[in-house]
Motif scaffolding. Sequence first.
Motif, PDB file in Angstrom:
ATOM      1  N   MET A   1       0.588  -0.877   0.157  1.00  0.00           N
ATOM      2  CA  MET A   1      -0.537   0.463   0.164  1.00  0.00           C
ATOM      3  C   MET A   1       0.946   1.274  -0.128  1.00  0.00           C
ATOM      4  O   MET A   1       1.719   1.422   0.680  1.00  0.00           O
ATOM      5  N   ALA A   2       0.603   2.542  -0.914  1.00  0.00           N
ATOM      6  CA  ALA A   2       1.268   3.803  -1.307  1.00  0.00           C
ATOM      7  C   ALA A   2       1.187   4.113   0.180  1.00  0.00           C
ATOM      8  O   ALA A   2      -0.492   4.575   0.779  1.00  0.00           O
ATOM      9  N   PRO A   3       1.632   5.137   0.940  1.00  0.00           N
ATOM     10  CA  PRO A   3       1.738   5.891   1.934  1.00  0.00           C
ATOM     11  C   PRO A   3       0.475   6.705   1.672  1.00  0.00           C
ATOM     12  O   PRO A   3       0.630   7.240   0.510  1.00  0.00           O
ATOM     13  N   SER A   4       0.082   7.083   2.715  1.00  0.00           N
ATOM     14  CA  SER A   4      -1.068   8.767   2.467  1.00  0.00           C
ATOM     15  C   SER A   4      -0.427   9.721   2.704  1.00  0.00           C
ATOM     16  O   SER A   4      -1.420  10.739   2.502  1.00  0.00           O
ATOM     17  N   GLN A   5       0.180   9.785   3.553  1.00  0.00           N
ATOM     18  CA  GLN A   5       0.851  11.158   4.215  1.00  0.00           C
ATOM     19  C   GLN A   5       1.558  12.124   3.361  1.00  0.00           C
ATOM     20  O   GLN A   5       2.397  11.644   2.793  1.00  0.00           O
ATOM     21  N   ALA A   6       0.775  13.297   3.243  1.00  0.00           N
ATOM     22  CA  ALA A   6       1.980  14.272   2.443  1.00  0.00           C
ATOM     23  C   ALA A   6       2.990  14.509   2.740  1.00  0.00           C
ATOM     24  O   ALA A   6       3.338  14.395   4.371  1.00  0.00           O
ATOM     25  N   GLY A   7       3.920  15.843   2.088  1.00  0.00           N
ATOM     26  CA  GLY A   7       4.897  15.411   2.093  1.00  0.00           C
ATOM     27  C   GLY A   7       5.552  16.721   1.594  1.00  0.00           C
ATOM     28  O   GLY A   7       5.268  17.935   0.766  1.00  0.00           O
ATOM     29  N   ILE A   8       6.956  16.752   2.152  1.00  0.00           N
ATOM     30  CA  ILE A   8       7.721  18.250   1.312  1.00  0.00           C
ATOM     31  C   ILE A   8       8.797  17.965   0.667  1.00  0.00           C
ATOM     32  O   ILE A   8       9.817  17.296   0.815  1.00  0.00           O
ATOM     33  N   CYS A   9       8.623  18.591  -0.621  1.00  0.00           N
ATOM     34  CA  CYS A   9       9.440  18.078  -1.825  1.00  0.00           C
ATOM     35  C   CYS A   9      10.955  19.220  -1.167  1.00  0.00           C
ATOM     36  O   CYS A   9      10.929  20.363  -0.675  1.00  0.00           O
ATOM     37  N   ALA A  10      12.327  18.753  -1.084  1.00  0.00           N
ATOM     38  CA  ALA A  10      13.604  19.479  -0.403  1.00  0.00           C
ATOM     39  C   ALA A  10      14.310  20.192  -1.246  1.00  0.00           C
ATOM     40  O   ALA A  10      15.094  20.845  -0.715  1.00  0.00           O
ATOM     41  N   LEU A  11      13.915  20.003  -2.547  1.00  0.00           N
ATOM     42  CA  LEU A  11      13.963  20.413  -3.180  1.00  0.00           C
ATOM     43  C   LEU A  11      13.828  22.782  -3.697  1.00  0.00           C
ATOM     44  O   LEU A  11      14.589  23.322  -3.820  1.00  0.00           O
ATOM     45  N   ARG A 161      10.304  14.514   2.008  1.00  0.00           N
ATOM     46  CA  ARG A 161      10.255  13.537   2.544  1.00  0.00           C
ATOM     47  C   ARG A 161       8.477  13.953   3.913  1.00  0.00           C
ATOM     48  O   ARG A 161       7.969  14.905   3.162  1.00  0.00           O
ATOM     49  N   ASN A 162       8.080  12.238   4.662  1.00  0.00           N
ATOM     50  CA  ASN A 162       7.252  12.820   4.482  1.00  0.00           C
ATOM     51  C   ASN A 162       7.264  14.319   6.123  1.00  0.00           C
ATOM     52  O   ASN A 162       7.677  14.100   6.729  1.00  0.00           O
ATOM     53  N   ASP A 163       5.222  14.761   5.997  1.00  0.00           N
ATOM     54  CA  ASP A 163       5.230  15.236   7.376  1.00  0.00           C
ATOM     55  C   ASP A 163       5.442  14.818   8.250  1.00  0.00           C
ATOM     56  O   ASP A 163       5.299  13.709   8.147  1.00  0.00           O
ATOM     57  N   ALA A 164       5.947  15.662   9.311  1.00  0.00           N
ATOM     58  CA  ALA A 164       6.048  14.750  10.983  1.00  0.00           C
ATOM     59  C   ALA A 164       4.187  14.653  10.846  1.00  0.00           C
ATOM     60  O   ALA A 164       3.710  15.576  11.227  1.00  0.00           O
ATOM     61  N   PRO A 165       4.405  13.265  11.332  1.00  0.00           N
ATOM     62  CA  PRO A 165       2.977  13.032  12.101  1.00  0.00           C
ATOM     63  C   PRO A 165       2.750  13.697  13.408  1.00  0.00           C
ATOM     64  O   PRO A 165       3.638  13.837  14.499  1.00  0.00           O
ATOM     65  N   LEU A 166       1.426  14.360  13.938  1.00  0.00           N
ATOM     66  CA  LEU A 166       1.669  14.683  15.113  1.00  0.00           C
ATOM     67  C   LEU A 166       1.149  13.911  16.281  1.00  0.00           C
ATOM     68  O   LEU A 166       0.149  12.837  15.425  1.00  0.00           O
ATOM     69  N   HIS A 167       1.697  13.888  17.388  1.00  0.00           N
ATOM     70  CA  HIS A 167       1.233  12.862  18.317  1.00  0.00           C
ATOM     71  C   HIS A 167       1.010  13.590  19.336  1.00  0.00           C
ATOM     72  O   HIS A 167       1.560  14.680  19.601  1.00  0.00           O
ATOM     73  N   VAL A 168      -0.171  13.335  20.429  1.00  0.00           N
ATOM     74  CA  VAL A 168      -0.539  13.636  20.861  1.00  0.00           C
ATOM     75  C   VAL A 168      -0.752  13.093  22.667  1.00  0.00           C
ATOM     76  O   VAL A 168      -0.534  11.579  22.310  1.00  0.00           O
ATOM     77  N   CYS A 169      -0.761  13.642  23.563  1.00  0.00           N
ATOM     78  CA  CYS A 169      -0.485  13.214  24.973  1.00  0.00           C
ATOM     79  C   CYS A 169      -1.786  12.555  24.937  1.00  0.00           C
ATOM     80  O   CYS A 169      -2.324  13.298  24.988  1.00  0.00           O
ATOM     81  N   GLY A 170      -1.070  11.333  25.431  1.00  0.00           N
ATOM     82  CA  GLY A 170      -2.145  10.616  25.670  1.00  0.00           C
ATOM     83  C   GLY A 170      -3.258  10.863  27.063  1.00  0.00           C
ATOM     84  O   GLY A 170      -4.586  10.325  27.655  1.00  0.00           O
ATOM     85  N   PRO A 209      13.098  12.259  22.596  1.00  0.00           N
ATOM     86  CA  PRO A 209      12.031  13.396  21.545  1.00  0.00           C
ATOM     87  C   PRO A 209      10.928  12.631  20.361  1.00  0.00           C
ATOM     88  O   PRO A 209      11.465  11.631  19.934  1.00  0.00           O
ATOM     89  N   ILE A 210      10.333  13.655  20.540  1.00  0.00           N
ATOM     90  CA  ILE A 210       9.519  13.210  19.100  1.00  0.00           C
ATOM     91  C   ILE A 210      10.367  13.714  18.068  1.00  0.00           C
ATOM     92  O   ILE A 210      11.121  14.671  18.234  1.00  0.00           O
ATOM     93  N   CYS A 211      10.244  12.385  17.475  1.00  0.00           N
ATOM     94  CA  CYS A 211      11.334  13.131  16.250  1.00  0.00           C
ATOM     95  C   CYS A 211      10.570  11.929  15.420  1.00  0.00           C
ATOM     96  O   CYS A 211       9.025  11.452  15.133  1.00  0.00           O
ATOM     97  N   ASN A 212      10.506  12.870  13.299  1.00  0.00           N
ATOM     98  CA  ASN A 212      10.155  12.215  12.237  1.00  0.00           C
ATOM     99  C   ASN A 212      11.122  11.470  11.996  1.00  0.00           C
ATOM    100  O   ASN A 212      11.589  11.419  10.625  1.00  0.00           O
ATOM    101  N   SER A 213      10.689  10.361  12.551  1.00  0.00           N
ATOM    102  CA  SER A 213      11.727   9.311  11.857  1.00  0.00           C
ATOM    103  C   SER A 213      11.070   7.468  12.870  1.00  0.00           C
ATOM    104  O   SER A 213      10.255   7.969  13.623  1.00  0.00           O
TER     105      SER A 213
END
Length: 225
Positions: A1-11, A161-170, A209-213
Amino acid sequence: MAPSQAGICALCGGHLAFADMATHLSTCAPAHAAVSGAPIKLLQLLVRCPERSDYWLVLEAKAHAKLRSLDSFLRQIWLECCGHISAFEVEDTTYLSHLDPFEHDATQARSMEASIGHVFTSLGQTIGYLYDYGDTTTLELRAECLREGRIGRRSIRLLARNDAPLHVCGVCGRPATAICPYCLGDAGAFCCDEHRRSHACNEPESFLPICNSPRMGVCGYTGEV
């Protein structure tokens, strides 16, 4: 399945849906060529994490560059924490960052001195990649397209690269700033600055830490090399 998350062109800095990125890069990558040097074969690679599909990269690599250069790039942008062994897996052959004859069959293990173009023999081909044989992060790399162009002295460049996913406090639902490695996989693993002090594991010094990885929260990964 292809990723659905949007991203940024690094160029160019454009923000696009993943589904539109390949078309965009077909013109944006040539438009951002180095000004000098002879055109050479460049292979575009899509890098994904099967277990964390929100994370993806699009890279462009010189076909004659070594796998070791690709390994180093992946470590720097997504993976490096403790200098673990890594490997590319291509059918029955494993290309290791550190050869260990006691752990791998010498007839199947190779060093990463092989070229990227030697390993990727056709478009659409997918190979596996592992970082750390203990707390393993698994990636898939797929050959998307081949062209001739100039990217300067570097062996590999980031295209998107993908946008950093949003993670929220539980607890409160506000943006999280840290993750508890002991709760990895649970929504309650994410905490804001306020609620990490009252987290049930009571191990505040262990938060990462929260990381885009896709390696976020694993081993000692902090997003810094």
